[in-house]
Write an enzyme that holds these catalytic residues in place. Sequence first.
Site, PDB file in Angstrom:
ATOM      1  N   LYS A 180     -46.100  38.185  45.078  1.00 17.31           N
ATOM      2  CA  LYS A 180     -45.762  37.953  46.481  1.00 17.31           C
ATOM      3  C   LYS A 180     -44.876  39.100  46.941  1.00 17.31           C
ATOM      4  O   LYS A 180     -43.867  38.915  47.640  1.00 17.31           O
ATOM      5  CB  LYS A 180     -45.060  36.600  46.662  1.00 17.31           C
ATOM      6  N   ASP A 213     -50.679  32.958  47.389  1.00 17.43           N
ATOM      7  CA  ASP A 213     -51.340  32.013  48.275  1.00 17.43           C
ATOM      8  C   ASP A 213     -52.847  32.256  48.313  1.00 17.43           C
ATOM      9  O   ASP A 213     -53.651  31.312  48.274  1.00 17.43           O
ATOM     10  CB  ASP A 213     -50.729  32.051  49.679  1.00 17.43           C
ATOM     11  N   ASP A 237     -46.138  27.685  37.379  1.00 13.10           N
ATOM     12  CA  ASP A 237     -45.980  26.234  37.416  1.00 13.10           C
ATOM     13  C   ASP A 237     -46.906  25.618  38.466  1.00 13.10           C
ATOM     14  O   ASP A 237     -47.624  24.646  38.211  1.00 13.10           O
ATOM     15  CB  ASP A 237     -44.522  25.905  37.725  1.00 13.10           C
TER      16      ASP A 237
END
Length: 343
Positions: A180, A213, A237
């Site tokens: 990210k 994402d 996770d």
Amino acid sequence: MTHRIAVIAGDGAGPEVVAEARKAVDALGLALEWHDLPWGTAHYQETGAMMPPDALDVVRGYDAVVLGAVGDPSVPDHVTLWGLLLPLRQRLDLWANVRPARLLDGVPSPLAARPEVDMLFVRENTEGEYSGVGGRAHAGLPLEVGLETSVFTRAGIRRVVEYAFTLAAKRRGLVTSATKSNASRYGYVLWDEVVDEVAAVHPDVRSERVLVDALAARMVRSPMSLDVVVASNLFGDVLTDIAAELQGGMGMAASASVAPGADTPGIFEPVHGSAPDIAGKGIANPFGAIWSAVLMLEHLGEQDAADRLMRAVEAVCREGIRTRDVGGSATTSEVGDAVAARV
């Protein structure tokens, strides 16, 4: 050689699924010694701690740890997690969390047309967003603040990325890095730089970086476009829970927390949590726990036994002896009996 295995059966449905994993492993006829460690919520309620002060020294005396699950509604989740699992991972330096996600024959899929799913996730396990660095100030006041600091180190990133490339070379030869770095200008920019450095010395393995994402969407849209995914603690996770659903549900998901190249005992656990709502009903899915035992046997160098056990899991799933969460009607113990018999 006798392997000494510590068992932390834990809370909720944990003891039920661990019992079936032990049953299946025992059917292999290996030289194993199981040692029960009564740690978890009951220990916390008796002593005020999830495990004893010498827990790390105790665990180091074993070759591996099988963990059921920890967590109970009577104790806040952050207390149970930071009281047992995270300290074991961090202080034993179990820096790689390895989670296979494969949809087995016979297991229903949530996706239309039931596409093939075969991914392997390598999650950084000791730092990143779950480093535990931070604090709270002005408690109880309107201006109370909570600070949570992510910690990324070049060494920590490099070792987990190197391991991902090593695993990809034995599979389909693709590493996808979850990042990210468009929004997180420091930790994930460093992450990307290290991934590029490692990729440069592994020309036999293709690599790509994908924003997390977009990666989550791609897992659903085109799961077989992914092979080995390497991710930070938080991203790994989240993504592995999506992957678990793609392979049939949380009850199918296995994991290994290991320190490759070290003699530190690994921790092997299903990732479905303690599931207190179904504890004691005999319906918990033991496949994740049994699959975790497969990972344990591989880690212990018992590859033939691991292959036999995995083939048994595959056969039982294919034959339809499954708990109701994956389209069957069998009980927890009936699944364990079937796998042990197939072994």
